[in-house]
Design a protein around this motif. Structure first.
Motif, PDB file in Angstrom:
ATOM      1  N   LEU A   4       0.859  -1.193   0.000  1.00 25.06           N
ATOM      2  CA  LEU A   4       0.000   0.000   0.000  1.00 25.06           C
ATOM      3  C   LEU A   4       0.891   1.237   0.000  1.00 25.06           C
ATOM      4  O   LEU A   4       1.818   1.350   0.814  1.00 25.06           O
ATOM      5  CB  LEU A   4      -0.886   0.003   1.260  1.00 25.06           C
ATOM      6  CG  LEU A   4      -1.699   1.277   1.519  1.00 25.06           C
ATOM      7  CD1 LEU A   4      -2.775   1.482   0.441  1.00 25.06           C
ATOM      8  CD2 LEU A   4      -2.373   1.207   2.905  1.00 25.06           C
ATOM      9  N   LEU A   6       0.794   5.411   0.276  1.00 22.75           N
ATOM     10  CA  LEU A   6      -0.084   6.520   0.679  1.00 22.75           C
ATOM     11  C   LEU A   6       0.310   7.809  -0.016  1.00 22.75           C
ATOM     12  O   LEU A   6       1.487   8.181  -0.021  1.00 22.75           O
ATOM     13  CB  LEU A   6       0.005   6.733   2.203  1.00 22.75           C
ATOM     14  CG  LEU A   6      -0.435   5.576   3.090  1.00 22.75           C
ATOM     15  CD1 LEU A   6      -0.306   5.980   4.562  1.00 22.75           C
ATOM     16  CD2 LEU A   6      -1.866   5.155   2.783  1.00 22.75           C
ATOM     17  N   ALA A  31      -3.453   4.912  -2.003  1.00 18.98           N
ATOM     18  CA  ALA A  31      -4.543   5.625  -1.319  1.00 18.98           C
ATOM     19  C   ALA A  31      -4.171   7.087  -1.122  1.00 18.98           C
ATOM     20  O   ALA A  31      -3.163   7.337  -0.475  1.00 18.98           O
ATOM     21  CB  ALA A  31      -4.820   4.963   0.046  1.00 18.98           C
ATOM     22  N   LEU A  46      -9.058   5.930   0.731  1.00 21.78           N
ATOM     23  CA  LEU A  46      -8.784   6.012   2.172  1.00 21.78           C
ATOM     24  C   LEU A  46      -8.194   7.373   2.470  1.00 21.78           C
ATOM     25  O   LEU A  46      -7.437   7.906   1.649  1.00 21.78           O
ATOM     26  CB  LEU A  46      -7.725   4.970   2.557  1.00 21.78           C
ATOM     27  CG  LEU A  46      -8.110   3.510   2.657  1.00 21.78           C
ATOM     28  CD1 LEU A  46      -6.841   2.671   2.814  1.00 21.78           C
ATOM     29  CD2 LEU A  46      -9.044   3.291   3.845  1.00 21.78           C
ATOM     30  N   ILE A  48      -5.500   9.653   4.272  1.00 20.76           N
ATOM     31  CA  ILE A  48      -4.163   9.280   4.743  1.00 20.76           C
ATOM     32  C   ILE A  48      -3.926   9.600   6.217  1.00 20.76           C
ATOM     33  O   ILE A  48      -2.938   9.176   6.788  1.00 20.76           O
ATOM     34  CB  ILE A  48      -3.050   9.900   3.873  1.00 20.76           C
ATOM     35  CG1 ILE A  48      -3.174  11.423   3.822  1.00 20.76           C
ATOM     36  CG2 ILE A  48      -3.048   9.311   2.469  1.00 20.76           C
ATOM     37  CD1 ILE A  48      -1.988  12.086   3.158  1.00 20.76           C
ATOM     38  N   PHE A  51      -5.752   6.551  10.450  1.00 23.03           N
ATOM     39  CA  PHE A  51      -4.898   5.378  10.670  1.00 23.03           C
ATOM     40  C   PHE A  51      -5.715   4.111  10.948  1.00 23.03           C
ATOM     41  O   PHE A  51      -5.317   3.014  10.551  1.00 23.03           O
ATOM     42  CB  PHE A  51      -3.910   5.634  11.820  1.00 23.03           C
ATOM     43  CG  PHE A  51      -2.989   6.818  11.587  1.00 23.03           C
ATOM     44  CD1 PHE A  51      -2.791   7.344  10.311  1.00 23.03           C
ATOM     45  CD2 PHE A  51      -2.305   7.404  12.652  1.00 23.03           C
ATOM     46  CE1 PHE A  51      -1.948   8.426  10.094  1.00 23.03           C
ATOM     47  CE2 PHE A  51      -1.457   8.491  12.440  1.00 23.03           C
ATOM     48  CZ  PHE A  51      -1.286   9.000  11.168  1.00 23.03           C
ATOM     49  N   SER A  53      -8.646   3.235   9.715  1.00 23.07           N
ATOM     50  CA  SER A  53      -9.138   2.659   8.453  1.00 23.07           C
ATOM     51  C   SER A  53      -7.993   2.086   7.638  1.00 23.07           C
ATOM     52  O   SER A  53      -8.143   1.046   6.985  1.00 23.07           O
ATOM     53  CB  SER A  53      -9.872   3.718   7.621  1.00 23.07           C
ATOM     54  OG  SER A  53     -10.944   4.227   8.357  1.00 23.07           O
ATOM     55  N   ILE A  54      -6.846   2.757   7.681  1.00 27.52           N
ATOM     56  CA  ILE A  54      -5.685   2.242   6.930  1.00 27.52           C
ATOM     57  C   ILE A  54      -5.282   0.879   7.513  1.00 27.52           C
ATOM     58  O   ILE A  54      -5.059  -0.086   6.786  1.00 27.52           O
ATOM     59  CB  ILE A  54      -4.506   3.244   6.980  1.00 27.52           C
ATOM     60  CG1 ILE A  54      -4.849   4.517   6.185  1.00 27.52           C
ATOM     61  CG2 ILE A  54      -3.213   2.611   6.440  1.00 27.52           C
ATOM     62  CD1 ILE A  54      -3.856   5.668   6.333  1.00 27.52           C
ATOM     63  N   VAL A  58      -5.181  -2.712   5.628  1.00 23.34           N
ATOM     64  CA  VAL A  58      -3.924  -3.474   5.556  1.00 23.34           C
ATOM     65  C   VAL A  58      -4.165  -4.920   5.986  1.00 23.34           C
ATOM     66  O   VAL A  58      -3.737  -5.877   5.323  1.00 23.34           O
ATOM     67  CB  VAL A  58      -2.837  -2.790   6.428  1.00 23.34           C
ATOM     68  CG1 VAL A  58      -1.665  -3.715   6.707  1.00 23.34           C
ATOM     69  CG2 VAL A  58      -2.358  -1.507   5.737  1.00 23.34           C
ATOM     70  N   VAL A  66       3.863  -0.925   3.742  1.00 16.48           N
ATOM     71  CA  VAL A  66       3.185   0.365   3.539  1.00 16.48           C
ATOM     72  C   VAL A  66       4.262   1.416   3.302  1.00 16.48           C
ATOM     73  O   VAL A  66       5.179   1.568   4.120  1.00 16.48           O
ATOM     74  CB  VAL A  66       2.321   0.756   4.765  1.00 16.48           C
ATOM     75  CG1 VAL A  66       1.705   2.147   4.576  1.00 16.48           C
ATOM     76  CG2 VAL A  66       1.226  -0.273   4.993  1.00 16.48           C
TER      77      VAL A  66
END
Ligand code: AMP
Ligand code: GLY
Length: 435
Positions: A4, A6, A31, A46, A48, A51, A53-54, A58, A66
């Protein structure tokens, strides 16, 4: 592995393009990404700074790495959030802890760190509302130009350089008493003016070992000849001609090594990029010496768009080594060619500008690369402008003039109503002769 990334700018498109090339990458998510990053992976909606939701994303998508593009989540503590979670702590997070991110998040912290570790930087003093009078007196002891810096993050706008003492005193008051830059200017750093040429040097570190990535120069002003308002960056070139072997040895000896040792000594967790904003100043012996103007804790934008295409090594392999603490076992392979990046912006930027204009000519770019920044794909599949800095073109060539020329040709072919770009990116460097 699934990865992922960001962020949503040209920097992230350039990083995404390098990650997507790696054999180690199964699925790449970006994202929130932009219209360009969909060519490298899947965009995810998402925020950034969210955290929770991230972290959930993940875990749900079996993400093992990440990569954090911009500084805000790092200063906000995303690395600490992951480290404190039983599952997320095993995910390779590329970016420093909140404490490490203070190198960018607080100018005062960065200055004190440099002082503790004897890292060359401009002399300075820090003032608060309570010490405004002392600050104004201190200004009287300096020669013009006067450099005033808001301590905290101010979206690149918190630095004032003034020629007039009276104005400098008034601005100091406006920053401290009238919160000119909000909370960011509740503390102000006043520093010695450094006369020289700016450049950016990037370091990738696992906290102990490091690799120095190619140097780059960015062009911050909107107008040709470095005139007009500051922007997020109108173009970049890499490498920087005057950053020759002798200069880079000084950067390594006087700045990179003391910085990494300083972080270790102070027990600051740091696995990620260090961006050295440097001023090359002519020393008494006539040679150029590097001074740190600022640290950032991420890659630069638009420097990444000329630095990353020059990295031939597998970046995911390098990031894995950053996480494992084995960066010393990796080789960094750099393309010898020069890269030139020209940013195309919306008419009116950096002041008010329009969004939603259809972009044409994206396939008329010859051998150049396009990295999107403020773009969006509409429901009907058109790519439209969606920001001030819209996209950039980068060309690699054995000669910098040719790389610049090809990027300008590609820029000319990409069109929308009001699009603007600078024709003079890199021209100053072509005039510098290296001794
Ligand atoms: P910073 O946000 O600290 O990078 O500062 C923004 C810009 O102000 C830099 O990119 C430099 O062009 C300029 N600047 C900052 N500090 C100094 C200094 N001490 N001397 C001369 N120029 C400076
Ligand atoms: N290009 C300067 C920055 O990314 O802050």
């Amino acid at each position: 592995m699934n990865i992922l990334l960001l962020g949503s700018g040209g920097r992230e498109h350039a990083i995404a393009a390098s990650i997507a090339k790696s054999e180690l990458c199964d699925r790449l998510f970006i994202a929130p990404g932009n219209a360009g990053t969909t060519e490298c992976g899947t965009n995810v909606d998402l925020k950034i700074d969210d955290f929770e939701s991230i972290g959930k994303f993940v875990i749900d998508n079996d993400i093992k790495m990440v990569v954090v593009g911009p500084e805000a989540p790092l200063v906000g503590g995303i690395a600490d959030f992951f480290a404190d979670n039983e599952i997320l702590k095993n995910v390779a997070l590329i970016g420093p802890s909140a404490q490490g991110a203070q190198l960018e998040g607080s100018k005062d912290f960065a200055k004190m760190f440099m002082q503790r570790h004897n890292i060359p930087t401009a002399a300075y003093k820090t003032f608060t509302r309570d010490t405004l009078k002392e600050g104004q007196k201190f200004l009287s002891t300096l020669n013009a130009p006067y450099v005033l810096k808001a301590d905290g993050l101010a979206a690149g706008k918190g630095v004032l350089i003034l020629d007039n003492l009276k104005e400098a005193k008034q601005e100091l008051k406006a920053m401290l008493e009238d919160a000119k830059f909000g909370d960011a200017s509740s503390r102000v750093v006043i520093e010695q003016y450094l006369d020289g040429i700016e450049l950016s040097v990037f370091v990738l570190t696992d906290g102990k070992h490091y690799k120095i990535l190619p140097s780059a120069k960015d062009y911050k002003r909107i107008g040709e000849g470095d005139t007009g308002l500051n922007t997020g960056g109108m173009g970049s070139v890499s490498p920087v001609v005057f950053a020759n072997k002798e200069f880079m040895q000084k950067v390594e000896r006087d700045i990179v090594i003391p910085t990494i040792k300083g972080l270790q000594k102070e027990n600051i967790q740091y696995k990620g990029f260090i961006f050295l904003g440097l001023m090359a100043v002519k020393d008494a012996d006539g040679t150029l010496a590097p001074y740190v103007i600022e640290y950032n804790v991420r890659m630069g934008d638009p420097e990444t768009e000329s630095v990353f295409p020059r990295i031939k090594s597998d970046v995911v392999e390098l990031f894995n080594a950053v996480w494992d603490g084995t960066l010393n076992n990796k080789k960094l392979d750099i393309d010898e060619r020069s890269a030139a990046c020209v940013m195309l912006t919306a008419g009116g930027y950096p002041e008010s500008y329009k969004k939603g204009d259809t972009i044409n000519g994206l396939d008329e770019i010859g051998e150049s690369l396009v990295f999107h920044a403020g773009t969006k794909r509409t429901a009907s599949g058109n790519i439209v402008t969606n920001g001030g800095r819209v996209l950039c073109v980068t060309t690699l060539s054995h000669s910098l003039p040719e790389a610049l020329l090809k990027s300008l040709q590609a820029a000319e072919n990409i069109k929308w109503k009001g699009r603007y770009y600078r024709h003079d990116i890199g021209q100053d460097l072509l005039k510098i002769s290296i001794s």
